[in-house]
Motif scaffolding. Structure first.
Motif, short mmCIF file in Angstrom:
data_model
loop_
_atom_site.label_atom_id
_atom_site.label_comp_id
_atom_site.label_asym_id
_atom_site.label_seq_id
_atom_site.Cartn_x
_atom_site.Cartn_y
_atom_site.Cartn_z
N SER A 9 5.94 0.02 2.20
CA SER A 9 5.32 -0.55 1.00
C SER A 9 4.34 -1.63 1.43
CB SER A 9 6.38 -1.13 0.06
OG SER A 9 6.97 -2.26 0.66
N LEU A 10 3.40 -1.92 0.56
CA LEU A 10 2.41 -2.95 0.87
C LEU A 10 3.07 -4.31 1.10
CD1 LEU A 10 -0.43 -1.97 -1.62
CD2 LEU A 10 -0.40 -1.63 0.86
N GLY A 95 0.39 2.93 -6.05
CA GLY A 95 0.98 1.67 -6.50
C GLY A 95 1.16 0.77 -5.29
N GLN A 96 2.39 0.37 -5.00
CA GLN A 96 2.68 -0.47 -3.84
C GLN A 96 3.24 0.31 -2.66
OE1 GLN A 96 2.14 -3.99 -3.57
NE2 GLN A 96 0.86 -3.39 -5.29
#
Length: 102
Positions: A9-10, A95-96
């Motif tokens: 994830s980011l 998204g993330q």
């Protein structure tokens, strides 16, 4: 053709510009440059050294051991002593979440 797999994830980047991951059985680096995420194999094709701590400059990563440079988008070896490219992976950010095709 293989499907995309969620890799990270980011948020996992924090303030760093790279993240060590495995894509399948391959050690890899996710690299963040501005808003773009790139995925490369984390092994220099010259001598097997990891690229993890290599400098990133002008769209390339530099092997910290002998200075071989690899294009972050194509994986192409840009200078000696490396002559073979590193593997690159297609990335999608949803998204993330970061997904990679392998």
């Amino acid at each position: 053709m293989p499907d995309f797999e969620e890799i990270a994830s980011l948020e996992e980047f924090g303030s760093a510009d790279r993240l060590e991951v495995f894509i399948g059985d391959t050690p890899a680096l996710l690299i963040r440059i501005h808003d773009q995420i790139l995925a490369i194999e984390d092994v220099c094709t010259h001598d097997g050294q990891t690229l993890t701590k290599g400098c990133i400059e002008d769209g390339a990563i530099v092997c910290p051991r002998h200075g071989a440079r690899f294009d972050l988008v194509t994986g192409k070896a840009l200078c000696m002593p490396a002559t073979k490219p590193i593997q690159t992976f297609e990335v999608e950010v949803r998204g993330q979440k970061i997904y990679v095709r392998h």
